[in-house]
Scaffold this active site. Structure first.
Site, PDB file in Angstrom:
ATOM      1  N   ASN A 297      61.222  28.096  53.177  1.00 48.89           N
ATOM      2  CA  ASN A 297      60.014  27.268  53.280  1.00 48.89           C
ATOM      3  C   ASN A 297      58.720  28.075  53.175  1.00 48.89           C
ATOM      4  O   ASN A 297      57.706  27.548  52.737  1.00 48.89           O
ATOM      5  CB  ASN A 297      60.085  26.511  54.623  1.00 48.89           C
ATOM      6  CG  ASN A 297      58.756  25.911  55.012  1.00 48.89           C
ATOM      7  OD1 ASN A 297      58.308  24.930  54.425  1.00 48.89           O
ATOM      8  ND2 ASN A 297      58.090  26.514  56.001  1.00 48.89           N
TER       9      ASN A 297
ATOM     10  N   TYR B 126      50.412  28.399  41.105  1.00 50.66           N
ATOM     11  CA  TYR B 126      51.124  27.750  42.220  1.00 50.66           C
ATOM     12  C   TYR B 126      52.227  26.834  41.672  1.00 50.66           C
ATOM     13  O   TYR B 126      53.394  26.930  42.070  1.00 50.66           O
ATOM     14  CB  TYR B 126      50.160  26.961  43.112  1.00 50.66           C
ATOM     15  CG  TYR B 126      50.915  26.229  44.201  1.00 50.66           C
ATOM     16  CD1 TYR B 126      51.526  26.935  45.236  1.00 50.66           C
ATOM     17  CD2 TYR B 126      51.073  24.842  44.171  1.00 50.66           C
ATOM     18  CE1 TYR B 126      52.259  26.282  46.211  1.00 50.66           C
ATOM     19  CE2 TYR B 126      51.799  24.180  45.146  1.00 50.66           C
ATOM     20  CZ  TYR B 126      52.395  24.900  46.161  1.00 50.66           C
ATOM     21  OH  TYR B 126      53.140  24.265  47.125  1.00 50.66           O
TER      22      TYR B 126
HETATM   23  P1  NDP Z   1      51.510  25.961  56.148  1.00 45.98           P
HETATM   24  O1  NDP Z   1      50.405  26.827  55.647  1.00 45.98           O
HETATM   25  O2  NDP Z   1      51.242  25.037  57.272  1.00 45.98           O
HETATM   26  O3  NDP Z   1      52.793  26.858  56.486  1.00 45.98           O
HETATM   27  C1  NDP Z   1      53.175  27.920  55.667  1.00 45.98           C
HETATM   28  C2  NDP Z   1      54.148  28.801  56.402  1.00 45.98           C
HETATM   29  O4  NDP Z   1      54.556  29.859  55.508  1.00 45.98           O
HETATM   30  C3  NDP Z   1      53.560  29.453  57.635  1.00 45.98           C
HETATM   31  O5  NDP Z   1      54.494  29.383  58.677  1.00 45.98           O
HETATM   32  C4  NDP Z   1      53.344  30.888  57.210  1.00 45.98           C
HETATM   33  O6  NDP Z   1      53.551  31.749  58.331  1.00 45.98           O
HETATM   34  C5  NDP Z   1      54.473  31.080  56.212  1.00 45.98           C
HETATM   35  N1  NDP Z   1      54.215  32.200  55.299  1.00 45.98           N
HETATM   36  C6  NDP Z   1      53.273  32.300  54.353  1.00 45.98           C
HETATM   37  N2  NDP Z   1      53.318  33.518  53.774  1.00 45.98           N
HETATM   38  C7  NDP Z   1      54.334  34.189  54.379  1.00 45.98           C
HETATM   39  C8  NDP Z   1      54.870  35.490  54.236  1.00 45.98           C
HETATM   40  N3  NDP Z   1      54.392  36.366  53.344  1.00 45.98           N
HETATM   41  N4  NDP Z   1      55.913  35.859  55.034  1.00 45.98           N
HETATM   42  C9  NDP Z   1      56.410  34.991  55.941  1.00 45.98           C
HETATM   43  N5  NDP Z   1      55.944  33.749  56.122  1.00 45.98           N
HETATM   44  C10 NDP Z   1      54.917  33.348  55.353  1.00 45.98           C
HETATM   45  O7  NDP Z   1      51.977  25.135  54.858  1.00 45.98           O
HETATM   46  P2  NDP Z   1      53.148  24.052  54.628  1.00 45.98           P
HETATM   47  O8  NDP Z   1      53.950  23.835  55.840  1.00 45.98           O
HETATM   48  O9  NDP Z   1      52.506  22.883  53.993  1.00 45.98           O
HETATM   49  O10 NDP Z   1      53.973  24.810  53.505  1.00 45.98           O
HETATM   50  C11 NDP Z   1      55.342  25.100  53.608  1.00 45.98           C
HETATM   51  C12 NDP Z   1      55.932  25.106  52.210  1.00 45.98           C
HETATM   52  O11 NDP Z   1      55.801  23.814  51.638  1.00 45.98           O
HETATM   53  C13 NDP Z   1      55.262  26.063  51.229  1.00 45.98           C
HETATM   54  O12 NDP Z   1      56.254  26.660  50.427  1.00 45.98           O
HETATM   55  C14 NDP Z   1      54.375  25.142  50.386  1.00 45.98           C
HETATM   56  O13 NDP Z   1      54.143  25.657  49.108  1.00 45.98           O
HETATM   57  C15 NDP Z   1      55.237  23.905  50.341  1.00 45.98           C
HETATM   58  N6  NDP Z   1      54.578  22.634  50.054  1.00 45.98           N
HETATM   59  C16 NDP Z   1      53.495  22.193  50.771  1.00 45.98           C
HETATM   60  C17 NDP Z   1      52.933  20.965  50.500  1.00 45.98           C
HETATM   61  C18 NDP Z   1      51.733  20.452  51.209  1.00 45.98           C
HETATM   62  O14 NDP Z   1      51.036  19.583  50.654  1.00 45.98           O
HETATM   63  N7  NDP Z   1      51.459  20.874  52.427  1.00 45.98           N
HETATM   64  C19 NDP Z   1      53.523  20.078  49.478  1.00 45.98           C
HETATM   65  C20 NDP Z   1      54.639  20.646  48.770  1.00 45.98           C
HETATM   66  C21 NDP Z   1      55.153  21.859  49.080  1.00 45.98           C
HETATM   67  P3  NDP Z   1      52.680  33.039  58.706  1.00 45.98           P
HETATM   68  O15 NDP Z   1      51.299  32.811  58.175  1.00 45.98           O
HETATM   69  O16 NDP Z   1      52.762  33.114  60.189  1.00 45.98           O
HETATM   70  O17 NDP Z   1      53.403  34.160  58.028  1.00 45.98           O
HETATM   71  C1  8X3 Z   2      51.545  21.115  47.390  1.00 47.50           C
HETATM   72  C2  8X3 Z   2      51.398  19.753  46.818  1.00 47.50           C
HETATM   73  O1  8X3 Z   2      50.015  18.343  45.254  1.00 47.50           O
HETATM   74  O2  8X3 Z   2      48.834  19.861  46.742  1.00 47.50           O
HETATM   75  O3  8X3 Z   2      52.690  21.703  46.885  1.00 47.50           O
HETATM   76  O4  8X3 Z   2      50.053  20.753  44.875  1.00 47.50           O
HETATM   77  S1  8X3 Z   2      50.007  19.697  45.862  1.00 47.50           S
END
Ligand code: NDP
Ligand code: 8X3
Length: 253
Positions: free
Chosen positions: A86, A152
């Site tokens: 994730n 992205y």
């Molecule tokens: P958040 O920013 O709330 O959470 C992201 C998480 O990823 C944090 O826990 C962060 O932890 C961790 N992270 C980032 N970089 C690293 C790293 N180098 N090493 C370890 N951990 C890392 O975002 P979301 O919960 O929304 O995102 C989770 C996933 O879902 C991502 O892959 C994102 O691309 C994807 N996504 C999100 C969407 C959205 O609209 N929110 C839609 C579709 C997909 P920490 O900073 O403590 O390391």
């Molecule tokens: C994140 C969803 O639509 O912001 O993956 O790119 S969007």
């Protein structure tokens, strides 16, 4: 059967933290990873009464650290049943010609290479045990282009195809692979994308009901809790307020 073990990356926020709570409530033991140790500590304290939690302060971009963390898991956490890949991020929303190469590298290093390091470290054990599940977090951005989504979206297209190719390689190994592809969800995602510009991040979610982290965790849990014979290949979900644009046509030049 003893409770199952989920290894969740990016558990300090958003989908990962919601997954930790959801899987804990369902009786799973958890390995929770992220870079922010204090958030991991808080989550472990919160979940202590519900399940056993092992935390790993881990940057998924660091291949050696990922390998060491997986190789030295305590015995009671070593047989990982589920990897939730994730951890990920978007950096910037500029057109390609104006993007910073550092941002592009950051997304490739985290969303692609970090996911590969975790998968490669954990998968052999699953194959050996003839049991396991890898759930990757892709995105609608891996299928549909949008302005500023350049690298992205491309990283999430990688996640989509890698998930399918893993299925091809794992035929006969009883290891499942799922790609979950959410649309707009309110988490810290936009705060990270806009590098702490919270006003800009808030505007993304203003006046609409986005997906919640819990909606996505619920979907992930559903995929993980199907009978072992069922492989959910992919799930795409969006909030009702989000849909598609017509093709853009430029009448200039
Ligand atoms: P958040 O920013 O709330 O959470 C992201 C998480 O990823 C944090 O826990 C962060 O932890 C961790 N992270 C980032 N970089 C690293 C790293 N180098 N090493 C370890 N951990 C890392 O975002 P979301 O919960 O929304 O995102 C989770 C996933 O879902 C991502 O892959 C994102 O691309 C994807 N996504 C999100 C969407 C959205 O609209 N929110 C839609 C579709 C997909 P920490 O900073 O403590 O390391
Ligand atoms: C994140 C969803 O639509 O912001 O993956 O790119 S969007």
């Amino acid at each position: 059967m003893p409770s199952q073990i989920a290894f969740i990356t990016g558990a300090t926020s958003g989908f990962g933290a919601a997954c930790a709570r959801r899987f804990a409530a369902e009786g799973w033991r958890l390995i929770l990873c992220g870079r922010r140790q204090e958030r991991l500590d808080e989550l472990r304290t919160e979940l202590a009464a519900t399940t056993s939690v092992h935390t790993l302060s881990l940057d998924v971009r660091d291949e050696a650290a990922v390998n060491a963390a997986v190789a030295t898991l305590p015995a009671e956490f070593a047989a990982v049943d589920l990897l939730v890949n994730n951890a990920g991020l978007a950096l910037g929303l500029e057109p390609a010609q104006r993007c910073s190469m550092q941002d592009w590298q950051g997304m490739v290093d985290t969303n692609i290479k970090g996911l590969l390091y975790c998968t490669r470290a954990i998968l052999p054990g699953m194959v050996e045990r003839n049991r396991g599940h890898v759930i990757n977090i892709g995105s609608v951005a891996g299928t549909y282009p949008y302005p500023g989504g350049n690298v992205y979206g491309a990283t999430k297209a990688f996640v989509k195809q890698f998930s399918l190719n893993l299925r091809a390689d794992l035929l006969g190994a009883n290891v499942r692979v799922t790609n979950i592809e959410p649309g707009m969800a309110e988490t810290e995602f936009s705060r990270v994308r806009f590098k702490g510009n919270d006003d800009k991040a808030d505007q993304v979610y203003q006046g609409v009901e986005s997906l919640s982290a819990e909606d996505v965790a619920d979907t992930i849990y559903w995929a993980a809790s199907r009978p072992a014979r069922v492989n959910i290949n992919s799930i795409e979900l969006m909030p009702i307020c989000q849909a598609f644009s017509p093709f853009a046509v430029s009448r200039e030049g």
